[in-house]
Design a protein around this motif. Structure first.
Motif, PDB file in Angstrom:
ATOM      1  N   SER A  82       0.875  -1.098  -0.113  1.00  0.00           N
ATOM      2  CA  SER A  82       0.120   0.090   0.064  1.00  0.00           C
ATOM      3  C   SER A  82       0.962   1.214  -0.193  1.00  0.00           C
ATOM      4  O   SER A  82       1.752   1.516   0.950  1.00  0.00           O
ATOM      5  CB  SER A  82      -0.813   0.020   1.059  1.00  0.00           C
ATOM      6  OG  SER A  82      -1.728   1.344   1.222  1.00  0.00           O
ATOM      7  N   LEU A  83       0.821   2.010  -1.026  1.00  0.00           N
ATOM      8  CA  LEU A  83       1.531   3.246  -1.094  1.00  0.00           C
ATOM      9  C   LEU A  83       0.832   4.560  -1.481  1.00  0.00           C
ATOM     10  O   LEU A  83      -0.183   4.410  -2.210  1.00  0.00           O
ATOM     11  CB  LEU A  83       2.424   2.973  -2.618  1.00  0.00           C
ATOM     12  CG  LEU A  83       3.420   4.294  -2.989  1.00  0.00           C
ATOM     13  CD1 LEU A  83       4.486   4.386  -1.821  1.00  0.00           C
ATOM     14  CD2 LEU A  83       4.128   3.820  -4.169  1.00  0.00           C
ATOM     15  N   GLY A  84       1.145   5.577  -0.969  1.00  0.00           N
ATOM     16  CA  GLY A  84       0.625   6.900  -0.720  1.00  0.00           C
ATOM     17  C   GLY A  84       1.311   7.890  -0.864  1.00  0.00           C
ATOM     18  O   GLY A  84       2.260   8.183  -0.167  1.00  0.00           O
ATOM     19  N   SER A  85       1.012   8.851  -1.724  1.00  0.00           N
ATOM     20  CA  SER A  85       2.121  10.197  -1.862  1.00  0.00           C
ATOM     21  C   SER A  85       1.934  10.990  -0.649  1.00  0.00           C
ATOM     22  O   SER A  85       2.673  11.885  -0.254  1.00  0.00           O
ATOM     23  CB  SER A  85       1.948  10.791  -3.360  1.00  0.00           C
ATOM     24  OG  SER A  85       2.324   9.962  -4.339  1.00  0.00           O
ATOM     25  N   HIS A  86       0.604  11.153  -0.423  1.00  0.00           N
ATOM     26  CA  HIS A  86      -0.051  12.070   0.757  1.00  0.00           C
ATOM     27  C   HIS A  86      -1.012  11.135   1.563  1.00  0.00           C
ATOM     28  O   HIS A  86      -1.738  10.386   1.068  1.00  0.00           O
ATOM     29  CB  HIS A  86      -0.576  13.105   0.445  1.00  0.00           C
ATOM     30  CG  HIS A  86       0.106  14.260  -0.412  1.00  0.00           C
ATOM     31  ND1 HIS A  86       0.867  15.179   0.374  1.00  0.00           N
ATOM     32  CD2 HIS A  86       0.330  14.517  -1.696  1.00  0.00           C
ATOM     33  CE1 HIS A  86       1.527  15.776  -0.398  1.00  0.00           C
ATOM     34  NE2 HIS A  86       1.002  15.458  -1.811  1.00  0.00           N
ATOM     35  N   GLN A  87      -0.688  11.164   2.918  1.00  0.00           N
ATOM     36  CA  GLN A  87      -1.513  10.415   3.675  1.00  0.00           C
ATOM     37  C   GLN A  87      -2.156  11.593   4.591  1.00  0.00           C
ATOM     38  O   GLN A  87      -1.596  12.504   5.219  1.00  0.00           O
ATOM     39  CB  GLN A  87      -0.643   9.614   4.646  1.00  0.00           C
ATOM     40  CG  GLN A  87      -0.139   8.389   4.243  1.00  0.00           C
ATOM     41  CD  GLN A  87       0.494   7.500   5.472  1.00  0.00           C
ATOM     42  OE1 GLN A  87      -0.049   6.292   5.533  1.00  0.00           O
ATOM     43  NE2 GLN A  87       1.532   8.088   6.005  1.00  0.00           N
ATOM     44  N   LEU A  88      -3.451  11.215   5.118  1.00  0.00           N
ATOM     45  CA  LEU A  88      -4.157  12.189   5.772  1.00  0.00           C
ATOM     46  C   LEU A  88      -4.363  11.720   7.320  1.00  0.00           C
ATOM     47  O   LEU A  88      -4.583  12.766   8.160  1.00  0.00           O
ATOM     48  CB  LEU A  88      -5.686  12.304   5.429  1.00  0.00           C
ATOM     49  CG  LEU A  88      -5.916  12.607   3.689  1.00  0.00           C
ATOM     50  CD1 LEU A  88      -7.323  12.583   3.346  1.00  0.00           C
ATOM     51  CD2 LEU A  88      -5.257  13.995   3.379  1.00  0.00           C
ATOM     52  N   SER A  89      -3.994  10.543   7.480  1.00  0.00           N
ATOM     53  CA  SER A  89      -4.157   9.993   8.994  1.00  0.00           C
ATOM     54  C   SER A  89      -2.912   9.207   9.083  1.00  0.00           C
ATOM     55  O   SER A  89      -3.186   8.035   9.843  1.00  0.00           O
ATOM     56  CB  SER A  89      -5.455   9.327   9.117  1.00  0.00           C
ATOM     57  OG  SER A  89      -6.542  10.046   8.834  1.00  0.00           O
ATOM     58  N   GLY A  90      -1.804   9.378   8.681  1.00  0.00           N
ATOM     59  CA  GLY A  90      -0.878   8.451   8.822  1.00  0.00           C
ATOM     60  C   GLY A  90      -0.490   8.238  10.479  1.00  0.00           C
ATOM     61  O   GLY A  90      -0.628   9.016  11.435  1.00  0.00           O
ATOM     62  N   ARG A  91       0.139   6.970  10.733  1.00  0.00           N
ATOM     63  CA  ARG A  91       0.156   6.590  12.072  1.00  0.00           C
ATOM     64  C   ARG A  91       1.772   6.388  12.202  1.00  0.00           C
ATOM     65  O   ARG A  91       2.494   5.733  11.268  1.00  0.00           O
ATOM     66  CB  ARG A  91      -0.459   5.276  12.405  1.00  0.00           C
ATOM     67  CG  ARG A  91      -1.991   5.581  12.175  1.00  0.00           C
ATOM     68  CD  ARG A  91      -2.881   4.248  12.175  1.00  0.00           C
ATOM     69  NE  ARG A  91      -2.430   3.269  12.865  1.00  0.00           N
ATOM     70  CZ  ARG A  91      -2.566   1.948  13.054  1.00  0.00           C
ATOM     71  NH1 ARG A  91      -3.289   1.461  12.099  1.00  0.00           N
ATOM     72  NH2 ARG A  91      -2.053   0.967  13.777  1.00  0.00           N
ATOM     73  N   GLY A  92       2.088   6.430  13.508  1.00  0.00           N
ATOM     74  CA  GLY A  92       3.360   6.319  13.792  1.00  0.00           C
ATOM     75  C   GLY A  92       3.311   5.141  15.119  1.00  0.00           C
ATOM     76  O   GLY A  92       2.224   4.434  15.266  1.00  0.00           O
ATOM     77  N   ARG A  93       4.403   4.848  15.733  1.00  0.00           N
ATOM     78  CA  ARG A  93       4.487   4.017  16.874  1.00  0.00           C
ATOM     79  C   ARG A  93       3.653   4.608  18.037  1.00  0.00           C
ATOM     80  O   ARG A  93       3.530   5.924  18.438  1.00  0.00           O
ATOM     81  CB  ARG A  93       5.944   3.661  17.424  1.00  0.00           C
ATOM     82  CG  ARG A  93       5.999   2.594  18.335  1.00  0.00           C
ATOM     83  CD  ARG A  93       7.411   2.221  18.630  1.00  0.00           C
ATOM     84  NE  ARG A  93       7.753   1.306  19.617  1.00  0.00           N
ATOM     85  CZ  ARG A  93       8.318   1.459  20.596  1.00  0.00           C
ATOM     86  NH1 ARG A  93       9.027   2.556  21.034  1.00  0.00           N
ATOM     87  NH2 ARG A  93       8.715   0.467  21.692  1.00  0.00           N
ATOM     88  N   GLY A  94       2.756   3.759  18.672  1.00  0.00           N
ATOM     89  CA  GLY A  94       1.922   3.927  19.827  1.00  0.00           C
ATOM     90  C   GLY A  94       0.718   4.843  19.286  1.00  0.00           C
ATOM     91  O   GLY A  94       0.040   4.617  18.296  1.00  0.00           O
TER      92      GLY A  94
END
Length: 695
Positions: A407-419
């Motif tokens: 899954s690949l996106g040039s822009h994320q609206l709700s990108g997630r990191g750790r925790g």
């Protein structure tokens, strides 16, 4: 990520805090993270390292402090003074002031709180303050801005009577033009090596219209003030995105496609999801988080083009984009069809597949299997690459177990990191999630794969990975990313040596002697997130690896494009990319970076799976690339806290192994190791501190 911290203590007017966060987000996202910060964090956490500007909204009162900022708890004066004198920057909003001549000591008094008469800058400082001359600058909240005065602004140097060579440089950044003459709208003062900037107009009265017309000064008062704020933020060293770019605030249709060399992969995936390949019209697939609507190629592209022409939806009141729609349109690209770059302007899919083929050949990956990245779902604007898989269990369970999907996106609206962290998605950031083939966890799993006879593991029996070894997947992928950066297609071996690992899952750039990373300057450019779900019976697992890596991000963000730049610690004077670097990094691209990483990891994964999940073969390479060898850190997960020295990673469960220092005050000498889990602890690299996550 560069942080702007907004003071949110009880002295701040609630409405002022809300409007400050909102307007700054509208002007500066996604180039900066904008976060509130309270008194305990200011006092107890190492916030200064990643803070570019500390911002004070309007305060309720000006009483309670005679330091730099009047109205806040006096115990904050020390940390704020240290931040300024060390080169930090403070922005005071809705601030009126009186500038004092003949200053001594730090040169400035306090920034007053918001009262009936507005804020003021208290000019008293030092024992000789009563002998100072002063000039009053009227910062009026109801200012009518009819133009912006810039260029050739007066430069004020107020020489201190406290000693030779001590000066306080002051600069008017902008003025407002009114019927009774001009008034200062923004003023910057130097204190030590840092700066305090005062902004006069009231943010609560600003409209949102001014962001889209940066050169038109024949606007309403509030629109002009918003233009003025953008201008002032630029003058103090911040880099807002271009105002005409708008906020990317809703997802666009995605494309399901595969390498033209294996045209049957897409049909296999679609049949697994839908049971058959749809003909005319669309087919909906309902899941927990999203509803997927699959379209034929021509229909899907038509929807994509139409939605792109419609532009962007307005943002929410807090300056962040609206929650993306739960309808995810997906265009099916059968028979190896690859859309043209006109339909995917931010990522050339055909170039990517060509580079991936070359990289897999170079790494000697197996040709008789579906390779990592050969089947992908791409969207120019999406919600989250990780959420596509791990928040949609029906979608995940319906995928073909032997086909990895990217899954690949040039822009994320709700990108997630750790925790609970959020990964902001600026232009030039490579963000993707790899849904692995089903991972066998026991000899009873139906998904055990026999390693190909051409592999170095040909003598091994069909293998599985014990559940205790799953933790090594994040280490393995992080190592693949870092090693890939040394390939000539990305940075090459010389510049690539600066890309390092921070335990357990962050990617950093390290400047200085590679043999002494503890003395080098460090900045984060990427992170890794691994999600694991177990099938009933526990014989296999679904593993999704998410990664965000700054590849082509411009100033103020740091990225691979800017590795080797000599002025990492001086953002004010920092060009986006020196001319001398352009030829050296001419081959750097999003497509090449992704292809190189995936091929490198695929080969490592083949060996990892064939070795039963053992990390021994990579342990030395991992520790050569990480930042922590023999590092002395303070461990706060024990009471009382103690100093420990990092020794490595345990080979059985992937824990961080530390050894207590001897002869510590207040503690008896402790024998043996202390091993720490990556999921239960937080490692503050800059502060040399390990603590319980969330504390």
């Amino acid at each position: 990520m560069v942080n702007l911290l907004v003071y949110s203590g009880p002295e701040v007017l609630p409405a002022a805090l809300r409007t400050t966060l909102s307007h700054l987000a509208r002007i500066l996202l996604p180039n900066y993270t904008i976060q509130p910060i309270n008194v305990p964090v200011l006092l107890n956490q190492p916030w200064t390292t990643n803070c570019q500007v500390l911002i004070f909204p309007a305060l309720k009162t000006s009483t309670g402090s005679a330091g730099i900022v009047a109205g806040i708890p006096p115990r904050l004066n020390g940390v704020i003074n240290d931040f300024l004198e060390g080169g930090g920057n403070i922005l005071c909003l809705n601030a009126a002031g009186r500038i004092t001549r003949g200053l001594r000591g730090r040169g400035l008094g306090g920034i007053g709180g918001m009262g009936a008469a507005g804020q003021h800058l208290n000019g008293s400082s030092g024992s000789n303050a009563s002998n100072s001359e002063s000039e009053d600058f009227a910062f009026v909240d109801r200012t009518t801005v009819e133009g912006i005065v810039e260029g050739n602004m007066p430069q004020f140097e107020f020489e201190s009577s406290g000693g030779a060579g001590l000066t306080n440089k002051m600069e008017i950044l902008a003025e407002s033009m009114e019927q009774d003459g001009s008034h200062i709208a923004a003023l910057r003062c130097q204190i030590g090596s840092g700066f305090v900037t005062f902004w006069a107009p009231n943010l609560e009265n600003l409209s949102e219209e001014g962001l889209s017309a940066p050169t038109n000064l024949s606007l309403s008062s509030s629109s002009s003030q918003l233009i003025l704020l953008r201008y002032v933020l630029s003058r103090i060293g911040l880099k807002p995105p271009h105002p005409t770019a708008g906020h990317v605030s809703r997802p666009l249709p995605q494309l399901l496609l595969s390498t033209p060399d294996k045209p049957g992969l897409v049909e296999a995936v679609v049949r697994g999801l839908l049971g058959s390949v749809p003909g005319v019209g669309s087919v909906k697939f309902q899941d927990t988080n999203d509803t997927f609507e699959f379209h034929g190629y021509d229909e899907g592209l038509a929807i994509l083009r139409q939605m792109r022409k419609q532009g962007h939806i307005e943002s929410a009141d807090d300056g962040h984009p609206h929650k993306p729609s739960n309808i995810s349109h997906i265009a099916i690209c059968l028979n190896g069809t690859v859309p043209s770059v006109e339909d995917t302007p931010l990522f050339d899919l055909r170039t990517y597949f060509n580079l991936l083929k070359e990289a897999r050949t170079r790494e000697e990956c197996r040709r008789d299997v579906s390779g990592f990245g050969e089947t992908l779902i791409y969207g120019q604007v999406i919600g989250s690459t990780q959420t596509l898989f791990d928040k949609n269990p029906r979608f995940l369970s319906s995928l073909i177990p032997s086909i990895p999907i990217l899954s690949l996106g040039s822009h994320q609206l709700s990108g997630r990191g750790r925790g609970a962290n959020v990964w902001i998605s600026p232009s030039g950031c490579l963000q993707f999630s790899l849904c692995m083939p089903k991972v066998p966890l026991s000899p009873h799993s139906p998904y055990i794969n026999t390693i190909c006879s051409s592999s170095s593991f040909s003598s091994l029996t069909p293998s599985y990975i014990p559940p205790s070894k799953l933790v090594f997947i994040q280490y393995l992928f992080a190592l693949a990313v870092v090693e890939a950066c040394s390939h000539p297609l990305i940075l090459g071996p010389t510049l690539g040596a600066n890309v390092r690992l921070k335990w357990p899952n962050d990617i950093y750039v390290c400047y200085g002697n590679p043999a002494r990373p503890e003395r080098a300057e460090k900045i984060k450019i990427g992170g890794i997130l691994v999600s694991t779900s177990f099938a009933p019976g526990g014989h296999e697992a679904s593993v999704v690896i998410g990664c965000g890596l700054n590849v082509l991000c411009r100033h103020p963000l740091f990225s691979l494009m800017r590795v080797g730049k000599p002025t990492l610690s001086t953002p004010y004077r920092d060009p986006c990319c020196p001319t001398s670097m352009q030829d050296e990094l001419e081959h750097l691209s999003m497509e090449g970076t992704l292809a190189t990483i995936l091929a490198r990891f695929e080969k490592m994964w083949e060996e990892f799976l064939g070795g039963g999940g053992s990390f021994e073969r990579w342990m030395g390479r991992y520790q050569d690339k990480w930042l922590h060898s023999d590092q002395l850190v303070r461990l706060t997960t024990v009471d009382p806290p103690m100093m420990v020295r990092i020794c490595g990673i345990t080979p059985d469960h992937g824990l961080l192994r530390t050894l207590p220092e001897r002869n510590q005050p207040g503690r008896t000498n402790q024998e043996g190791f202390i091993d720490l889990q990556p999921d239960g602890n937080s490692f503050d690299l800059m502060a040399g501190l390990i603590k319980v996550k969330g504390s």
